[in-house]
Enzyme design. Sequence first.
Site, PDB file in Angstrom:
ATOM      1  N   ASP A 105       5.065  -6.547   3.143  1.00 45.56           N
ATOM      2  CA  ASP A 105       5.754  -6.625   1.852  1.00 45.56           C
ATOM      3  C   ASP A 105       5.214  -7.763   0.989  1.00 45.56           C
ATOM      4  O   ASP A 105       5.391  -8.936   1.326  1.00 45.56           O
ATOM      5  CB  ASP A 105       7.258  -6.814   2.121  1.00 45.56           C
ATOM      6  N   ASP A 286       4.341  -4.719  -5.856  1.00 43.94           N
ATOM      7  CA  ASP A 286       5.224  -4.851  -4.699  1.00 43.94           C
ATOM      8  C   ASP A 286       5.036  -3.710  -3.706  1.00 43.94           C
ATOM      9  O   ASP A 286       5.511  -2.598  -3.915  1.00 43.94           O
ATOM     10  CB  ASP A 286       6.674  -4.893  -5.195  1.00 43.94           C
TER      11      ASP A 286
END
Length: 396
Positions: A105, A286
């Site tokens: 992430d 992201d």
Amino acid sequence: MLRTQTSLSTWIRESSMKWLVLLGLVAFSECIVKIPLRRVKTMRKTLSGKNMLNNFLKKHAYRLTQISFRGSNLTTHPLRNIRDLVYMGNITIGTPPQEFQVVFDTGSSDLWVPSDFCTSPACSTNIMFKHLQSSTFRPTNKTFRITYGSGRMKGVVAHDTVRIGDLVSTDQPFGLSVAEYGLGRWRFDGVLGLNYPNLSRSGAIPIFDKLKNERAISEPVFAFYLSKDKQEGSVVMFGGVDHRYYKGELNWVPLIRVGDWSVHMDRITMKREVIACSVGCSALVDTGTSLIQGPGRLVNNIQKLIGAKLRGSKHYVSCSVVNTLPTIIFTINGINYPVPAQAYILKDSRGYCYTAFKEKRVRGSTESWLLGDIFLRLYFSVFDRGNDRIGLAPAV
């Protein structure tokens, strides 16, 4: 010898009891920790103010051309694509190693997995770390909390050996969750954060920074190739770039500020009309977000323009019209990145078509967007910590 073994056993029992008490206190606690943020002058403003931005981009246009040549220390790690919604990869923690599936992430900075003391329903479906089975485990008394867009967790910081493929980080600080809320439906065990260390909620050094500082990787970069539809084929690579995963040259974009993977976006257009980000905005690239998220008013306008209707928590369109829907263009640093309807329309478990745009919770007055996996399936992405920039190119 017997006396030494007895003392060691006593120490282990006492340490385990203290660890049990600490985990119990964390599980019981419901305190909220607020982390203050400091606004700094952005790189873009600094460079633009001195008329240096174009010179900067030309000077640093393509310094990574040599990274993926033979002899470089490039580690390519496979990821599994789960229904185009989440990408997971395996890591191991402990000695002997215990395996976990985590989300890599770029939107967060902490590594954590469930502890065997976690009693939340979300933990019951995941693999939990058994600290007593690891000879290299080292506990601490530090606790932390993280809130994500889809849920939250709380846990305790510990140290152990972590492996990402051939990369090994000994005595790596990581989190052990003792409670998780709203995260169970994604079926991953934990999260491996790849954002900057200043965003760590646990205060621990992120694993990428530790590997970088110890020169375990040849270059301070990592990159993502995210496949569509099929489970196999997606990869995250550390220490270099494999040019076979993209077409043309990488377009480099300086970060808005050092310490966050956010870039300046010029505008969002449809049919040559600006539909959002009309005066420029920020966009976080992201990998931990499946959709494209933005301010509610602007997202709702996009839903209206493509004829999507709200049903439950999603906006749906007829699958028969997908090929007729317009392409939406995200312009970043003067480069257009088209996202066609075939990319921003997904199918749910029943086969109905819904849009990949979602309202983002806004914390301030500044317009900001999240460019998640919908965008990143189309564009190979390079995260360059050495030069604080992101490279984008059409994926193969």
